[in-house]
Design a protein around this motif. Structure first.
Motif, PDB file in Angstrom:
ATOM      1  N   LYS A   7       8.820  -6.538   4.817  1.00 61.32           N
ATOM      2  CA  LYS A   7       7.535  -6.247   5.462  1.00 61.32           C
ATOM      3  C   LYS A   7       7.723  -6.297   6.977  1.00 61.32           C
ATOM      4  N   GLY A 151      -4.015  -9.794   8.938  1.00 62.16           N
ATOM      5  CA  GLY A 151      -2.686 -10.265   8.526  1.00 62.16           C
ATOM      6  C   GLY A 151      -2.355  -9.917   7.091  1.00 62.16           C
ATOM      7  N   ASP A 154       1.109  -9.052   4.873  1.00 66.42           N
ATOM      8  CA  ASP A 154       1.960 -10.083   4.249  1.00 66.42           C
ATOM      9  C   ASP A 154       1.644 -10.169   2.759  1.00 66.42           C
ATOM     10  N   LYS A 209      -0.610 -18.028  11.928  1.00 68.51           N
ATOM     11  CA  LYS A 209      -0.786 -16.681  11.380  1.00 68.51           C
ATOM     12  C   LYS A 209       0.529 -15.983  11.035  1.00 68.51           C
TER      13      LYS A 209
END
Ligand code: ADP
Ligand code: ASP
Ligand code: MG
Length: 413
Positions: A7, A151, A154, A209
């Motif tokens: 990722k 975010g 992820d 984060k």
């Protein structure tokens, strides 16, 4: 030969040059004999730019349209990264959330993944292509585009890795791994080589984060090892696994979260059912509340004060609801404070050590920092303070608990 999911976050795909680095890295991995799936975020700053435009139109834009808008950031990256691989002589195919059938619930802007069809990704790999999947996005049961919360790429990565039974899920980012605290705030932060899902979950939920909380939950549930590493070098980063070896570390990390605002309800009638009514109406509208403090009414008193925190992104919706409640409660006053930060210490070893919270309070007091609210669990302590003290508090706690010196010394406070 392994099945590798990589990722790449916003900075790692932040320019065409950075995308070339991503494509070269993916091709190297493929040429070494591995099957490679890339999950890509929007180019850095793009999601903020898109959401900013929406907020210029309305303070409360419709959530469904927000997701149609926000998902475009990842679509752009997926196409550009696939083209970059092709331009370097490789084979690649971009895939959007609905094309790999990432099925989510209908909670726009914070949807949760229900299922993924691994076969779509597998057939791409079977053709010798690198699959470039747009992160952050899915599709709800009615076919609407959804996004997974800030975010969220992820989480896309871990979910795809679980669905295709990948050997590893690499989260390639702009720092070398998971650190004892945010290395961009605290220069003495150290990279952690291995961290347990449990501690990572707590750090993520308290604001670190570097991994979205939901991604860690999914990784823990499906046993997906996550390797957090940098796109700027080939160094080994941090392995997030079912590690038990850190039990002796009392404080493993420090996190901070500037994403919350404080709401204070003053002069609330002190009788059964009132608090249930206030928080019931927030829950009904999907506004989640974090810290809650109710001060006891004084002897013979009839009113009390209720303080709580909500995500800044939910504050406008919360204001409308809470002010209506306050009117119904006979004119309770409402005050808001967005200038707050929640700083937290986390560690599995806290379970068996006393005095950690008081050490934290002492370290903050020594810097002259006033604590506005406190919450604790088995393996963390959080304090709400004024946001102007963020860096000072993080550094004082980090070094005060010996995290600058390496494992084994932590927790001396
Ligand atoms: P990406 O765009 O690659 O997903 P993010 O900005 O979402 O990257 O996450 C990486 C950032 O997380 C780092 O730049 C760092 O500032 C921040 N961060 C916060 N806490 C930590 C921590 N404990 N360890 C590493 N990074 C952290
Ligand atoms: N682009 C999204 C965000 O900025 C998702 C992600 O980067 O993971 O939140
Ligand atoms: Mg991120």
């Amino acid at each position: 030969m392994a099945l590798v999911v990589q990722k790449y976050g916003g900075t790692s795909v932040g320019s065409l040059d950075r995308m070339k680095v991503v494509a070269e890295r993916a091709l190297r991995c493929q040429r070494a004999g591995n099957d490679v799936v890339l999950i890509v975020s929007a180019m850095s700053g793009e999601t903020n730019r898109l959401l900013g435009m929406a907020h210029q139109i309305s303070a409360t834009p419709e959530m469904r349209e927000m997701d149609v808008l926000a998902a475009t950031g990842e679509q752009v990256s997926a196409a550009l990264v696939a083209m970059t691989v092709q331009a370097l002589g490789g084979k690649a195919r971009s895939l959007l959330g609905h094309q790999v059938n990432i099925q989510t619930d209908a909670a726009f802007t914070k949807a949760r993944i229900n299922t993924i069809e691994g076969s779509k990704v597998r057939s791409t790999l079977d053709r010798g292509e690198i699959a470039v999947v747009a992160g952050f996005q899915g599709v709800d049961p009615d076919g609407n585009i959804t996004t997974l919360g800030r975010g969220g790429s992820d989480t896309s990565a871990v979910a795809v890795a679980a669905a295709i039974k990948a050997d590893v899920c690499e989260s390639v980012t702009d720092v070398d791994g998971v650190y004892t605290t945010d290395p961009n705030v605290c220069p003495s932060a150290r990279k952690i080589d291995r961290i347990s899902y449990e501690e990572m979950l707590e750090l993520a939920s308290l604001g670190a984060k570097v991994l979205q909380i939901r991604s860690v939950e999914l990784a823990m549930k499906y046993g997906v090892p996550i390797h957090v590493r940098s796109s700027f070098n080939d160094n080994l980063g941090t392995m997030v696994t079912n590690e038990e070896g850190l039990e002796s570390v009392v404080v493993a990390g420090v996190a901070y979260d500037k994403g919350e605002a404080k709401v204070q309800l003053i002069n609330v009638p002190d009788r059964p059912g009132i608090v249930a009514a206030i928080f019931g109406s927030l829950a009904d509208r999907n506004v989640s509340v974090d810290m809650i403090i109710q001060s006891p009414s004084r002897e013979g008193g009839t009113t009390t004060d209720v303080t709580f925190t909500v995500a800044k992104t939910d504050l406008t919706r919360c204001k409308n609801l809470i002010e209506a409640e306050a009117r119904q409660l006979g004119g309770a006053a409402v005050e808001y404070d967005p200038d707050i930060v929640k700083v937290s210490i986390v560690g599995l070893g806290m379970r068996s050590h006393a005095g950690i919270a008081s050490a934290m309070f002492r370290l903050l007091a020594a810097e002259g920092i006033n604590i506005q609210a406190i919450s604790t669990s088995e393996i963390k302590v959080s304090c709400l303070i004024h946001s102007k003290y963020t860096e000072l508090a993080v550094r004082a706690l980090h070094d005060g608990f010996g995290l600058d010196k390496g494992p084994g010394t932590a927790g001396q406070g």
